[in-house]
Design a protein around this motif. Structure first.
Motif, PDB file in Angstrom:
ATOM      1  N   GLY A  81       6.679 -31.844 -36.610  1.00 59.50           N
ATOM      2  CA  GLY A  81       7.931 -31.274 -35.704  1.00 59.50           C
ATOM      3  C   GLY A  81       7.642 -30.461 -34.120  1.00 59.50           C
ATOM      4  O   GLY A  81       9.209 -30.783 -33.548  1.00 59.50           O
ATOM      5  N   LYS A  82       6.750 -30.374 -34.073  1.00 59.92           N
ATOM      6  CA  LYS A  82       6.038 -28.881 -32.903  1.00 59.92           C
ATOM      7  C   LYS A  82       6.347 -30.014 -32.101  1.00 59.92           C
ATOM      8  O   LYS A  82       4.941 -31.150 -31.560  1.00 59.92           O
ATOM      9  CB  LYS A  82       5.148 -28.666 -32.740  1.00 59.92           C
ATOM     10  CG  LYS A  82       5.539 -26.998 -34.134  1.00 59.92           C
ATOM     11  CD  LYS A  82       4.840 -26.701 -33.795  1.00 59.92           C
ATOM     12  CE  LYS A  82       4.540 -25.133 -34.954  1.00 59.92           C
ATOM     13  NZ  LYS A  82       4.199 -24.276 -35.121  1.00 59.92           N
ATOM     14  N   SER A  83       6.256 -29.582 -30.122  1.00 63.18           N
ATOM     15  CA  SER A  83       6.002 -30.393 -29.124  1.00 63.18           C
ATOM     16  C   SER A  83       4.998 -30.290 -28.640  1.00 63.18           C
ATOM     17  O   SER A  83       4.846 -29.006 -28.935  1.00 63.18           O
ATOM     18  CB  SER A  83       7.877 -30.821 -28.569  1.00 63.18           C
ATOM     19  OG  SER A  83       8.530 -31.103 -28.726  1.00 63.18           O
ATOM     20  N   PHE A  84       5.013 -31.023 -27.286  1.00 63.79           N
ATOM     21  CA  PHE A  84       3.479 -30.890 -26.799  1.00 63.79           C
ATOM     22  C   PHE A  84       3.076 -31.346 -25.542  1.00 63.79           C
ATOM     23  O   PHE A  84       3.879 -32.864 -25.739  1.00 63.79           O
ATOM     24  CB  PHE A  84       2.365 -30.770 -27.467  1.00 63.79           C
ATOM     25  CG  PHE A  84       1.776 -32.056 -28.030  1.00 63.79           C
ATOM     26  CD1 PHE A  84       0.916 -32.594 -27.167  1.00 63.79           C
ATOM     27  CD2 PHE A  84       2.370 -33.332 -29.001  1.00 63.79           C
ATOM     28  CE1 PHE A  84      -0.023 -33.887 -27.840  1.00 63.79           C
ATOM     29  CE2 PHE A  84       1.668 -33.874 -29.793  1.00 63.79           C
ATOM     30  CZ  PHE A  84       0.846 -34.247 -28.397  1.00 63.79           C
ATOM     31  N   THR A  85       2.385 -31.040 -25.002  1.00 62.11           N
ATOM     32  CA  THR A  85       2.607 -31.713 -23.168  1.00 62.11           C
ATOM     33  C   THR A  85       1.296 -32.520 -23.353  1.00 62.11           C
ATOM     34  O   THR A  85       0.152 -31.284 -23.317  1.00 62.11           O
ATOM     35  CB  THR A  85       2.950 -30.922 -22.188  1.00 62.11           C
ATOM     36  OG1 THR A  85       3.892 -30.421 -22.229  1.00 62.11           O
ATOM     37  CG2 THR A  85       2.947 -31.281 -20.356  1.00 62.11           C
ATOM     38  N   LEU A  86       1.007 -33.898 -22.664  1.00 59.01           N
ATOM     39  CA  LEU A  86      -0.596 -34.509 -22.895  1.00 59.01           C
ATOM     40  C   LEU A  86      -0.235 -34.562 -21.399  1.00 59.01           C
ATOM     41  O   LEU A  86       0.111 -35.153 -20.756  1.00 59.01           O
ATOM     42  CB  LEU A  86      -0.842 -35.561 -23.769  1.00 59.01           C
ATOM     43  CG  LEU A  86      -1.586 -35.945 -24.329  1.00 59.01           C
ATOM     44  CD1 LEU A  86      -2.757 -35.011 -24.857  1.00 59.01           C
ATOM     45  CD2 LEU A  86      -1.846 -37.494 -24.741  1.00 59.01           C
ATOM     46  N   ASN A  87      -2.073 -34.611 -20.830  1.00 57.78           N
ATOM     47  CA  ASN A  87      -2.208 -35.284 -19.876  1.00 57.78           C
ATOM     48  C   ASN A  87      -2.263 -36.769 -19.971  1.00 57.78           C
ATOM     49  O   ASN A  87      -3.127 -37.154 -20.676  1.00 57.78           O
ATOM     50  CB  ASN A  87      -3.271 -34.751 -18.912  1.00 57.78           C
ATOM     51  CG  ASN A  87      -2.965 -35.169 -17.406  1.00 57.78           C
ATOM     52  OD1 ASN A  87      -3.325 -36.131 -17.766  1.00 57.78           O
ATOM     53  ND2 ASN A  87      -3.759 -34.433 -16.367  1.00 57.78           N
ATOM     54  N   ALA A  88      -1.590 -37.401 -19.908  1.00 56.45           N
ATOM     55  CA  ALA A  88      -1.423 -39.100 -19.532  1.00 56.45           C
ATOM     56  C   ALA A  88      -2.601 -39.908 -18.977  1.00 56.45           C
ATOM     57  O   ALA A  88      -2.992 -41.074 -19.359  1.00 56.45           O
ATOM     58  CB  ALA A  88      -0.235 -40.017 -19.142  1.00 56.45           C
ATOM     59  N   LEU A  89      -3.480 -39.136 -18.043  1.00 58.52           N
ATOM     60  CA  LEU A  89      -4.192 -39.493 -17.004  1.00 58.52           C
ATOM     61  C   LEU A  89      -5.406 -39.755 -18.167  1.00 58.52           C
ATOM     62  O   LEU A  89      -6.762 -40.419 -18.243  1.00 58.52           O
ATOM     63  CB  LEU A  89      -4.778 -38.660 -16.330  1.00 58.52           C
ATOM     64  CG  LEU A  89      -3.708 -39.035 -15.012  1.00 58.52           C
ATOM     65  CD1 LEU A  89      -4.514 -37.254 -13.995  1.00 58.52           C
ATOM     66  CD2 LEU A  89      -3.373 -39.636 -14.227  1.00 58.52           C
ATOM     67  N   TYR A  90      -5.459 -39.191 -19.365  1.00 58.66           N
ATOM     68  CA  TYR A  90      -6.782 -39.257 -19.932  1.00 58.66           C
ATOM     69  C   TYR A  90      -6.620 -39.939 -21.507  1.00 58.66           C
ATOM     70  O   TYR A  90      -7.428 -39.740 -22.617  1.00 58.66           O
ATOM     71  CB  TYR A  90      -7.223 -37.848 -20.918  1.00 58.66           C
ATOM     72  CG  TYR A  90      -7.617 -36.380 -19.877  1.00 58.66           C
ATOM     73  CD1 TYR A  90      -8.516 -36.989 -18.912  1.00 58.66           C
ATOM     74  CD2 TYR A  90      -6.451 -35.934 -18.577  1.00 58.66           C
ATOM     75  CE1 TYR A  90      -8.969 -36.048 -18.046  1.00 58.66           C
ATOM     76  CE2 TYR A  90      -7.383 -35.226 -18.261  1.00 58.66           C
ATOM     77  CZ  TYR A  90      -8.189 -35.035 -17.043  1.00 58.66           C
ATOM     78  OH  TYR A  90      -8.955 -34.070 -15.926  1.00 58.66           O
ATOM     79  N   ILE A  91      -5.409 -40.865 -22.060  1.00 56.05           N
ATOM     80  CA  ILE A  91      -5.153 -41.236 -22.782  1.00 56.05           C
ATOM     81  C   ILE A  91      -6.108 -43.026 -22.988  1.00 56.05           C
ATOM     82  O   ILE A  91      -5.971 -43.741 -21.269  1.00 56.05           O
ATOM     83  CB  ILE A  91      -3.798 -41.541 -22.878  1.00 56.05           C
ATOM     84  CG1 ILE A  91      -2.831 -40.451 -23.313  1.00 56.05           C
ATOM     85  CG2 ILE A  91      -3.721 -42.841 -23.703  1.00 56.05           C
ATOM     86  CD1 ILE A  91      -1.392 -41.413 -22.762  1.00 56.05           C
ATOM     87  N   GLU A  92      -6.866 -43.037 -23.788  1.00 61.21           N
ATOM     88  CA  GLU A  92      -7.979 -44.175 -23.951  1.00 61.21           C
ATOM     89  C   GLU A  92      -7.058 -45.255 -24.365  1.00 61.21           C
ATOM     90  O   GLU A  92      -6.978 -46.606 -24.046  1.00 61.21           O
ATOM     91  CB  GLU A  92      -8.928 -44.130 -24.272  1.00 61.21           C
ATOM     92  CG  GLU A  92     -10.130 -44.894 -23.726  1.00 61.21           C
ATOM     93  CD  GLU A  92     -11.432 -44.780 -24.623  1.00 61.21           C
ATOM     94  OE1 GLU A  92     -12.124 -45.205 -25.268  1.00 61.21           O
ATOM     95  OE2 GLU A  92     -12.087 -43.551 -24.485  1.00 61.21           O
ATOM     96  N   THR A  93      -7.241 -45.078 -25.846  1.00 67.47           N
ATOM     97  CA  THR A  93      -6.002 -45.695 -26.882  1.00 67.47           C
ATOM     98  C   THR A  93      -4.397 -45.092 -27.464  1.00 67.47           C
ATOM     99  O   THR A  93      -4.527 -44.166 -27.289  1.00 67.47           O
ATOM    100  CB  THR A  93      -6.996 -46.620 -27.760  1.00 67.47           C
ATOM    101  OG1 THR A  93      -7.050 -45.777 -28.416  1.00 67.47           O
ATOM    102  CG2 THR A  93      -7.806 -47.427 -27.225  1.00 67.47           C
TER     103      THR A  93
END
Length: 71
Positions: free
Chosen positions: A9-21
């Motif tokens: 349930g904890k939110s976090f922010t992810l840099n979408a540039l590093y998503i591979e799959t």
């Protein structure tokens, strides 16, 4: 950057540039280019939608402006 929710349930922010799959196992699992994995509550479609919105916002997709000249 996109905001996602861990299974706890904890939110976090992810840099979408590093998503591979992004896959469903059945939980949505995101693999980054550095090998890290994140399991999130959002669906694969939702992660894809948020990533696309981010890319459009920072103009990484170089999409023509709506109603603009395509030349």
């Amino acid at each position: 950057m996109i905001t996602l929710t861990r299974l706890n349930g904890k939110s976090f922010t992810l840099n979408a540039l590093y998503i591979e799959t992004v896959e469903a196992f059945p939980d949505t699992t995101i693999l980054l280019t550095n090998g890290r994995r994140y399991v999130v509550k959002e669906s694969v479609d939702e992660v894809n939608s948020r990533s696309l919105t981010f890319f459009q916002k920072v103009n990484l997709l170089h999409l023509p402006q709506e109603g603009g000249n395509t030349n």
